[in-house]
Design a protein around this motif. Sequence first.
Motif, mmCIF file in Angstrom:
data_model
loop_
_atom_site.group_PDB
_atom_site.id
_atom_site.type_symbol
_atom_site.label_atom_id
_atom_site.label_comp_id
_atom_site.label_asym_id
_atom_site.label_seq_id
_atom_site.Cartn_x
_atom_site.Cartn_y
_atom_site.Cartn_z
ATOM 1 N N LEU A 296 8.058 -18.499 -5.416
ATOM 2 C CA LEU A 296 8.629 -17.239 -4.943
ATOM 3 C C LEU A 296 9.428 -16.491 -6.013
ATOM 4 C CD1 LEU A 296 8.850 -15.305 -2.614
ATOM 5 C CD2 LEU A 296 10.768 -16.652 -1.720
ATOM 6 N N PRO A 297 10.308 -17.147 -6.804
ATOM 7 C CA PRO A 297 11.038 -16.385 -7.828
ATOM 8 C C PRO A 297 10.108 -15.728 -8.847
ATOM 9 C CG PRO A 297 12.076 -18.521 -7.458
ATOM 10 C CD PRO A 297 10.761 -18.562 -6.753
ATOM 11 N N LEU A 298 9.041 -16.425 -9.222
ATOM 12 C CA LEU A 298 8.084 -15.874 -10.180
ATOM 13 C C LEU A 298 7.337 -14.688 -9.579
ATOM 14 C CD1 LEU A 298 6.759 -19.279 -11.484
ATOM 15 C CD2 LEU A 298 8.090 -17.641 -12.826
ATOM 16 N N ASN A 299 6.943 -14.808 -8.328
ATOM 17 C CA ASN A 299 6.196 -13.720 -7.703
ATOM 18 C C ASN A 299 7.097 -12.544 -7.321
ATOM 19 O OD1 ASN A 299 3.554 -14.665 -7.961
ATOM 20 N ND2 ASN A 299 3.856 -16.107 -6.276
ATOM 21 N N ASP A 300 8.379 -12.803 -7.111
ATOM 22 C CA ASP A 300 9.319 -11.688 -7.006
ATOM 23 C C ASP A 300 9.343 -10.909 -8.326
ATOM 24 O OD1 ASP A 300 10.019 -12.181 -4.392
ATOM 25 O OD2 ASP A 300 11.870 -13.260 -4.892
ATOM 26 N N GLY A 301 9.236 -11.653 -9.445
ATOM 27 C CA GLY A 301 9.165 -11.003 -10.747
ATOM 28 C C GLY A 301 7.904 -10.180 -10.904
ATOM 29 N N VAL A 302 6.791 -10.669 -10.350
ATOM 30 C CA VAL A 302 5.549 -9.885 -10.364
ATOM 31 C C VAL A 302 5.745 -8.585 -9.600
ATOM 32 C CG1 VAL A 302 3.160 -9.815 -9.554
ATOM 33 C CG2 VAL A 302 4.019 -11.862 -10.701
ATOM 34 N N ASP A 303 6.401 -8.662 -8.445
ATOM 35 C CA ASP A 303 6.685 -7.451 -7.665
ATOM 36 C C ASP A 303 7.486 -6.443 -8.492
ATOM 37 O OD1 ASP A 303 5.493 -7.352 -5.173
ATOM 38 O OD2 ASP A 303 7.027 -8.595 -4.221
ATOM 39 N N ARG A 304 8.494 -6.937 -9.180
ATOM 40 C CA ARG A 304 9.334 -6.040 -9.983
ATOM 41 C C ARG A 304 8.526 -5.412 -11.120
ATOM 42 N NH1 ARG A 304 12.987 -10.362 -9.215
ATOM 43 N NH2 ARG A 304 12.562 -11.174 -11.301
ATOM 44 N N LEU A 305 7.676 -6.213 -11.759
ATOM 45 C CA LEU A 305 6.879 -5.685 -12.867
ATOM 46 C C LEU A 305 5.875 -4.654 -12.367
ATOM 47 C CD1 LEU A 305 6.160 -5.689 -15.831
ATOM 48 C CD2 LEU A 305 4.577 -7.585 -15.393
ATOM 49 N N ARG A 306 5.259 -4.912 -11.222
ATOM 50 C CA ARG A 306 4.339 -3.926 -10.649
ATOM 51 C C ARG A 306 5.052 -2.603 -10.408
ATOM 52 N NH1 ARG A 306 1.084 -7.340 -5.959
ATOM 53 N NH2 ARG A 306 -0.285 -8.535 -7.344
ATOM 54 N N GLY A 307 6.292 -2.699 -9.933
ATOM 55 C CA GLY A 307 7.052 -1.483 -9.708
ATOM 56 C C GLY A 307 7.338 -0.742 -11.001
ATOM 57 N N ARG A 308 7.648 -1.481 -12.063
ATOM 58 C CA ARG A 308 7.925 -0.834 -13.346
ATOM 59 C C ARG A 308 6.673 -0.201 -13.925
ATOM 60 N NH1 ARG A 308 11.209 -5.604 -14.548
ATOM 61 N NH2 ARG A 308 9.754 -6.307 -16.156
ATOM 62 N N LEU A 309 5.544 -0.874 -13.749
ATOM 63 C CA LEU A 309 4.289 -0.354 -14.299
ATOM 64 C C LEU A 309 3.735 0.798 -13.478
ATOM 65 C CD1 LEU A 309 2.465 -3.705 -15.155
ATOM 66 C CD2 LEU A 309 3.491 -2.115 -16.777
ATOM 67 N N GLY A 310 3.988 0.759 -12.165
ATOM 68 C CA GLY A 310 3.438 1.783 -11.294
ATOM 69 C C GLY A 310 1.929 1.723 -11.186
ATOM 70 N N GLU A 311 1.368 0.504 -11.303
ATOM 71 C CA GLU A 311 -0.085 0.363 -11.301
ATOM 72 C C GLU A 311 -0.571 -0.567 -10.200
ATOM 73 O OE1 GLU A 311 -1.341 -0.777 -15.196
ATOM 74 O OE2 GLU A 311 -0.360 0.926 -16.172
ATOM 75 N N GLY A 312 0.124 -0.597 -9.088
ATOM 76 C CA GLY A 312 -0.335 -1.390 -7.953
ATOM 77 C C GLY A 312 -0.460 -2.865 -8.289
ATOM 78 N N GLU A 313 -1.620 -3.435 -8.000
ATOM 79 C CA GLU A 313 -1.831 -4.867 -8.155
ATOM 80 C C GLU A 313 -2.496 -5.224 -9.480
ATOM 81 O OE1 GLU A 313 -3.737 -6.446 -4.655
ATOM 82 O OE2 GLU A 313 -2.561 -5.141 -3.356
ATOM 83 N N SER A 314 -2.187 -4.465 -10.532
ATOM 84 C CA SER A 314 -2.784 -4.774 -11.827
ATOM 85 C C SER A 314 -2.228 -6.061 -12.417
ATOM 86 C CB SER A 314 -2.546 -3.618 -12.806
ATOM 87 O OG SER A 314 -1.167 -3.463 -13.073
ATOM 88 N N VAL A 315 -1.137 -6.586 -11.855
ATOM 89 C CA VAL A 315 -0.578 -7.881 -12.261
ATOM 90 C C VAL A 315 -0.857 -8.884 -11.151
ATOM 91 C CG1 VAL A 315 1.474 -9.137 -13.004
ATOM 92 C CG2 VAL A 315 1.269 -6.674 -13.481
ATOM 93 N N PRO A 316 -1.664 -9.913 -11.392
ATOM 94 C CA PRO A 316 -1.941 -10.912 -10.348
ATOM 95 C C PRO A 316 -0.712 -11.769 -10.053
ATOM 96 C CG PRO A 316 -3.586 -10.969 -12.115
ATOM 97 C CD PRO A 316 -2.443 -10.143 -12.608
ATOM 98 N N TRP A 317 -0.809 -12.527 -8.965
ATOM 99 C CA TRP A 317 0.262 -13.445 -8.576
ATOM 100 C C TRP A 317 0.208 -14.738 -9.386
ATOM 101 C CZ3 TRP A 317 3.530 -10.887 -5.783
ATOM 102 C CH2 TRP A 317 3.110 -9.982 -4.808
ATOM 103 N N PHE A 318 1.352 -15.418 -9.465
ATOM 104 C CA PHE A 318 1.388 -16.812 -9.903
ATOM 105 C C PHE A 318 0.815 -17.680 -8.789
ATOM 106 C CE2 PHE A 318 4.568 -14.996 -12.677
ATOM 107 C CZ PHE A 318 4.433 -15.714 -13.854
ATOM 108 N N ASP A 319 0.160 -18.753 -9.174
ATOM 109 C CA ASP A 319 -0.488 -19.636 -8.203
ATOM 110 C C ASP A 319 0.540 -20.542 -7.532
ATOM 111 O OD1 ASP A 319 -2.177 -21.232 -6.736
ATOM 112 O OD2 ASP A 319 -3.393 -21.870 -8.443
ATOM 113 N N PRO A 320 0.699 -20.474 -6.205
ATOM 114 C CA PRO A 320 1.643 -21.359 -5.528
ATOM 115 C C PRO A 320 1.228 -22.817 -5.531
ATOM 116 C CG PRO A 320 0.384 -20.097 -3.930
ATOM 117 C CD PRO A 320 0.047 -19.526 -5.279
ATOM 118 N N ALA A 321 -0.009 -23.108 -5.930
ATOM 119 C CA ALA A 321 -0.446 -24.503 -6.026
ATOM 120 C C ALA A 321 -0.036 -25.139 -7.343
ATOM 121 C CB ALA A 321 -1.968 -24.593 -5.876
ATOM 122 N N SER A 322 0.413 -24.336 -8.303
ATOM 123 C CA SER A 322 0.816 -24.876 -9.598
ATOM 124 C C SER A 322 2.304 -25.197 -9.590
ATOM 125 C CB SER A 322 0.455 -23.888 -10.707
ATOM 126 O OG SER A 322 1.147 -22.664 -10.541
ATOM 127 N N GLY A 323 2.883 -25.397 -10.757
ATOM 128 C CA GLY A 323 4.234 -25.930 -10.821
ATOM 129 C C GLY A 323 5.344 -24.968 -10.481
#
Length: 223
Positions: free
Chosen positions: A35-62
């Motif tokens: 969750l903390p990493l994917n919250d960071g993805v949300d923030r980066l998407r907002g800064r980029l203004g490009e929707g889902e151009s940044v994929p999520w981190f895999d919750p199955a990984s570490g």
Amino acid sequence: MTSRDRFRSTALRALRDPDALSARLQAVRTEPSALPLNDGVDRLRGRLGEGESVPWFDPASGGIEARSLFLLEAPGQKSMGAGAALRRTGSGIISIDNGDPTARNCWMLRAEAGLPYWESLHWNIVPWYLGTADRIAAPGQTEIQRAAPFLHEVISMLPALEVVVPMGRKAQAGWATYQERYAPKVHTLPTWHPSPRVFASRPAARQEILDVLRRAAELLGAG
């Protein structure tokens, strides 16, 4: 049992199954270590203004508990979600369980080296999609420099990180740039990009990657 525990028995190209993908996408926002990493993805998407151009981190990984980080160049088409820019129809997650040949190679090499997926993280030097609707593009120095602060945000959330494996020349160049700027105290094990094109052009590449992954397993006490 956490959502990550349920994913420990994943199989090659598991995210091609709609039910498996649906469960994984739900866990993107519910698995505590991701969750903390994917919250960071949300923030980066907002800064980029490009929707889902940044994929999520895999919750199955570490997640934030990862002890090793595997860095490639930039997201491929199979990691882009159906709602992303350029109308991608992939999983929306950076994962070795994706349906592309590079992910398959990573899955098989990790298994052969004895590296548990749930103790590591897979990501990219440049975390947003590069290229056009028809073709991906390799990151240049400008994109690498632009992405360095976000990579630093990610690494700052990985207190147990011990080993970084930059895979491919672009990832190695990006990691070298990052090291010069931030000087992380980790083992760096550079190796080839695990793509079919590299394997076809350099017959020794697969074994060389495997040797590096086995070295990583030794350093982590996983081999």
